[in-house]
Design an enzyme around this catalytic site. Sequence first.
Site, PDB file in Angstrom:
ATOM      1  N   ASP A  93       0.888  -1.178   0.000  1.00  0.00           N
ATOM      2  CA  ASP A  93       0.000   0.000   0.000  1.00  0.00           C
ATOM      3  C   ASP A  93       0.907   1.205   0.000  1.00  0.00           C
ATOM      4  OD1 ASP A  93      -2.664  -0.962  -0.059  1.00  0.00           O
ATOM      5  OD2 ASP A  93      -2.427  -1.681   1.977  1.00  0.00           O
ATOM      6  N   THR A  94       1.143   1.694  -1.198  1.00  0.00           N
ATOM      7  CA  THR A  94       2.220   2.655  -1.368  1.00  0.00           C
ATOM      8  C   THR A  94       1.756   3.866  -2.161  1.00  0.00           C
ATOM      9  OG1 THR A  94       3.739   0.778  -1.430  1.00  0.00           O
ATOM     10  CG2 THR A  94       4.595   2.905  -2.171  1.00  0.00           C
ATOM     11  N   VAL A  95       2.278   5.038  -1.799  1.00  0.00           N
ATOM     12  CA  VAL A  95       2.019   6.261  -2.533  1.00  0.00           C
ATOM     13  C   VAL A  95       3.347   6.824  -3.000  1.00  0.00           C
ATOM     14  CG1 VAL A  95       1.152   8.624  -2.398  1.00  0.00           C
ATOM     15  CG2 VAL A  95      -0.072   6.775  -1.228  1.00  0.00           C
ATOM     16  N   SER A 112       4.887   4.208   2.373  1.00  0.00           N
ATOM     17  CA  SER A 112       4.237   2.894   2.269  1.00  0.00           C
ATOM     18  C   SER A 112       4.024   2.249   3.625  1.00  0.00           C
ATOM     19  CB  SER A 112       5.096   1.972   1.400  1.00  0.00           C
ATOM     20  OG  SER A 112       4.581   0.661   1.387  1.00  0.00           O
TER      21      SER A 112
END
Length: 289
Positions: A93-95, A112
Site C-alpha cells: 500500500d504505497t504512494v 508505504s
Amino acid sequence: MALGILQELEKTGVIRTFTEKDHNSAEYLHAVIEALRIGFADAAWFITDPTVVKVPYKDMISPSYLAERAKLFNPKKASNPLTHGSPAHNQCDTVYLATTDKEGNGCSFINSNFGGFGTCIIPKGCGFTLQNRGAGFSLDEKHPNVYAPGKRPYHTIIPAMITNPDDGTLHTVYGVMGGFMQPQGHVQVLLNMLAFKMNPQAALDAPRFCIGAGMPDAGNVFGTVYLEEGISEDAAKKLRLMEHDVEIVRGFERGLFGRGQVIRCHVEEGRVVYSAGSDPRGDGAAMPV
C-alpha cells in the site's frame, strides 16, 4: 548493479547493443532478467542498516566487481540464482509522487505501509496505521540484516532520481511502486527511455516483466518470470527454451508489474522543458500546476 552488469556485458561483447526493434525480445528480456537476479542475490545479503553494519556500496558498483558478477551470466540459458553466491561475501500500500520546479529542482517521494494495512496499529488520535517494515528483517543470527533493536530493516522504499553525468543537473525524477517490483520497474522504465528513446508515458505504457511477485512475503525473486500481456508469445516461447519458468499475466492482475510516475527534464533552445507520464496500471496522473 543490474544496469552496471548490463553495461559490462555490452562492453565485453557478451550481449550486443540493443536497438528499438529489440525491445522486449527474448534476448533482451533474458539479459535484463538475469542481471536483476544477480543484483537481487547481492541485495538479499547486503541490504541492511549501514549505521549498524558496514555495507560496501562503492565496491558493489565498482567496475571490477561488476565485471566479476557479469561472469555469472549465461547468454543461452537461465541460471539458478540460488547458486550465485557472492564474491563480496569474502569480506503495497504505497504512494509515490514526483515533482519539479522551473529552476530544475526535483523531489522523488514514496510512502508505504508495506503489507496490507501494515501493523494494523493506529496511534491514538491519528487516522493512519503504522507500517510493518520489520517484516524485512532476517532471523538468521549470522545475517547482516538480522533483527536488532534500533536497527532499520531491508525494505523496498526506492524513490529514484537521475542526474546528468556531465554537470549533475536533473535528468529524471521517477518511481515504480510495487514491493520487490520497484527496482525491476526502475531498470525497465529507465532502459525504455535511454536505450529505446521512449518518452515518459510510452516508457510507462510498455509491457513489463517481473521475477517473483506479490508482497510482503515474496522475497523469493528466484522463481517464476511473469510477463505482461503485450510481450509476444514468441518471446515467451524462446524464454521457456532457455529454461525460464514463464507465465503470462493479463487483465487486472497486471497490477503486479508496479505503478510508476515519471517527470523527464531536458534543455531545448536554452529553456528547461519537462515531460511527464503516469502509469496506466494505477490511478495517478501527470499534471502541471
